[in-house]
Write a protein that holds these residues in place. Sequence first.
Motif, short mmCIF file in Angstrom:
data_model
loop_
_atom_site.label_atom_id
_atom_site.label_comp_id
_atom_site.label_asym_id
_atom_site.label_seq_id
_atom_site.Cartn_x
_atom_site.Cartn_y
_atom_site.Cartn_z
N ASP A 99 -26.90 -54.37 102.99
CA ASP A 99 -27.72 -53.50 103.53
C ASP A 99 -28.20 -52.95 102.26
N SER A 112 -23.95 -53.55 107.70
CA SER A 112 -23.11 -52.90 108.80
C SER A 112 -23.85 -53.24 110.26
N GLY A 121 -25.55 -51.49 111.70
CA GLY A 121 -25.67 -50.10 112.03
C GLY A 121 -26.01 -48.81 111.27
N SER A 122 -25.43 -47.68 111.16
CA SER A 122 -25.72 -46.61 110.29
C SER A 122 -25.17 -47.09 108.77
N THR A 123 -26.13 -46.83 107.97
CA THR A 123 -25.50 -47.11 106.54
C THR A 123 -25.44 -45.73 105.79
N LYS A 124 -25.40 -44.66 106.58
CA LYS A 124 -25.49 -43.34 106.03
C LYS A 124 -24.55 -43.12 104.91
N ASP A 125 -23.21 -43.15 105.42
CA ASP A 125 -21.97 -42.99 104.44
C ASP A 125 -21.48 -44.13 103.74
#
Lengths: 514, 514
Positions: free
Chosen positions: A373, A391, A393-397
């Motif tokens: 990502d 991921s 999905g969320s790659t925020k963290d």
Amino acid sequence: MSPSKAIDLSHHLSELSRSRIPSPLKDILKYMNEPGMISLAGGLPHPSLFPFSQVNAQIYAPDADLQSDDAASSPINIHVPKHASSSQTNTLSAALQYGSSYGSSTLSSFIREFTARVMTPGYSDFEILLNSGNTDAWNKVVNILCEFGDYILVEEHTYPSSQAVWAPMGCRGVPVPIDKDGLVPEALEAVLENWNETHPGVKRPHLLYTVPVGQNPTSATLSPERKKAVYDICVVYDVIICEDDPYYFLSFPPYVLPAQRQSLRKNALIDGLIPTFLSLDVQGRVIRLDTFSKTLGPGNRLGYFVCNPLFTERLLRATEVTTQAPSGWSQALVEELLLSWGQGGFLRWMVGLRDSYTARRDWMCDIIAENFDVLLSPEGIVDDVVAVRKSHGSTKDAVPFFSFSFPRGGMFLWIKIYLSNNVAYQDMKVANASSSDSTVTAMWTEAFWMDLIKEKVLLTPGSYYTPIVGMGKRMPQEPGVTFFRLAFSFESREEMKLGIERMTKVFERWWPVM
Amino acid sequence: MSPSKAIDLSHHLSELSRSRIPSPLKDILKYMNEPGMISLAGGLPHPSLFPFSQVNAQIYAPDADLQSDDAASSPINIHVPKHASSSQTNTLSAALQYGSSYGSSTLSSFIREFTARVMTPGYSDFEILLNSGNTDAWNKVVNILCEFGDYILVEEHTYPSSQAVWAPMGCRGVPVPIDKDGLVPEALEAVLENWNETHPGVKRPHLLYTVPVGQNPTSATLSPERKKAVYDICVVYDVIICEDDPYYFLSFPPYVLPAQRQSLRKNALIDGLIPTFLSLDVQGRVIRLDTFSKTLGPGNRLGYFVCNPLFTERLLRATEVTTQAPSGWSQALVEELLLSWGQGGFLRWMVGLRDSYTARRDWMCDIIAENFDVLLSPEGIVDDVVAVRKSHGSTKDAVPFFSFSFPRGGMFLWIKIYLSNNVAYQDMKVANASSSDSTVTAMWTEAFWMDLIKEKVLLTPGSYYTPIVGMGKRMPQEPGVTFFRLAFSFESREEMKLGIERMTKVFERWWPVM
């Protein structure tokens, strides 16, 4: 206002270069060309005794689609006969004979016209001198400008072979920071401004070595604004700029993700070209190194200097006692090729090259975006984008594996790996508590590189490009980050894909999901 | 007993050479060739983007009669395609790519076999390293062996470009006398034996530069006995011999007057070949410079070192940062030519060359004998024969114009002019009573040369070949004699005749009949 002549920069010449004297044979040449003269003076072998009677080559049209196999189906014939026919000036008898160290005058004229038109030098009396490629050229530049023990301004990640020329002379690199837009002018200025305080009693560097477009290894491309700023600083501090620019025509449009990419993106070449240092140079303090290596093939061992007449004269003296002249074959065949293509054709060839390498840049960036990502850089990470674990999905963290910039030129993608969140690195630090952070970073890098090799993908460690700052001494490295260089110039798309998939596997293994 | 290995001569290396480090990219190469490896490491341009698709050359058969125009009628085709076909190993894609600094392994193998067979090195572990011709080669030899300020042993008349390499380094030539049989061993020994007395506290020379066959400018050819004696002296005094031997295969049978000459004089090549220094070298102290310049054309800019592995390794390091490799065109085309000819063919080509240059030597000597009376040297004049005014009668009391030796090799005839009986010289001495004899000799020579030029014949003044014995300082010249070099390599027989007739006119004018 027409540009003026170069200023006197003779105080930059090395003692070795000043001591070179022209060959006495020059006097002979003067008389040899007098009409009716019979010369028993030159020691030339007789051309009837050269074993080649003619050579024919097939070349592609300048606008051949190089990405297609059809290119090969429409070759153009070029022909070099042993002796001149009516229209032919380029002959094997001349190419295989001792030639002037200036090189072929026809080829030099072609290059001069090309340079005047495309590079637009900022002073009037610039000259062209052929050489045997940029390695040869840089060696000769060091030869005419540097004393043993000199300090030389270099980019913070720099081309190793360029250092290998001066390091044995006891010279030292003075690293200047770069980012994706190339050399940082403020940093350059700080080095020069503070020199007498940081290096009391030591001669200030008077030579900057830089690869301004598609830099090797970082692919940094110096922006026009920075180029101007760097040039102005070099004027103030009387620094000669060696502009080693093999990737000049490999200057790419910005990378965009495949979804947004137009199917055909053929920009006019000239739009993508950044003004050269040479074009800013109103004093003659730039020595530009141009080469056919990346455009017509490195095996030609053919390039040329563009610089002021004082420097070409001294470079010519250095040429006479070393290479004498580039290979006659290289000169003759490149000359025939360029005459066949013409000025416009040579530029159209560059468009094709640029498009081919742009496509390769896109392949590599696409494949990376498929395997990781790719996020905008978080605060504190200065490169363009950060690659994290894919991921779905969320790659925020997400933990950053590495950051990089989408290359705007050249042949390389340069990645900066972040170790602070890497467990293996932390373990190594604990296990080697008495070692410095840099040492632990080097250990981690070596282990990671070996794991890549085990996975059958070979990258170039970034440490190869670390400036040499003293005999056997490299610039200290920032701990907790490490670099690798990936070339997109050579492997096929399939191989690239396989290679980067293997690399991805290694990254994912070294950052196990907790 | 099979020959043993080279001895350790590492103490001869210069500090610069010792300081050169191998490129870190060597580590990369090691892994690049592992099966299955995907390399994103090398920065090679893609060969599909090289503009040449194939090259074909026509070459002469090795035993073509080079003195006849028919040679051109039976060319052999050689072909280098872009990509490899089944049998082809030499391709343009490889030739135009970055190559190893070792050069082509196929070409090197051919040369190695040729060297082993023809040059018969006296030790076992000799190596071949390609270079860009002997000027490049000698520069690299100086680079690996000499410090600034070193003394270098040279012939008393020596090749100017060889001096131009080291003179700017503040090095100094130590002239060793030569006659028609080459370097005088006793004189060499005296220089070395007395060094500490003549140069107290100064490092003894450890490098001899010599052109042993058909020396430029004197055409001296070192006899086998003297070669052995010189080698033995170099062993005793630990001197490295740089054997610059471009004219090795241009070794001629003795000159005989046309009346005694057989119409066909085809000697076996091998009979005329003198053993090389390399063949005497049981220690590895000879660096042999071989070149294709005189045999296949100087424009190839292609030659090779034959020497011990320590020196080739250091020469390779010097190559990596300068020329990188000879032109891929030169390598590919010479390789195809040599593979087409084979080992025997290459030797047969040399026979043809030798015969052609022998014929040219004969032309020049014949023409001189037609224009002057040629006598055995009188007592006190050491060269073979003396040329006096054509008298068509008794030559008993003739005044010597010049003496010379009939060349046994190379491309040159070297004449020594005697001024003691010249009225113009005596007048100049009187008119310039405050000048030294050497100065007056130089004045006479300049005036005589200018008169030759006015008569439209150009010779090379012998002073060009005077050893440089200090910064801007030449070896003092013997007063009352002066030298010129005449090349028989290039002009046609008709031009040679015209040129020497013009020269004769000038001689006769400068020695007016009283």
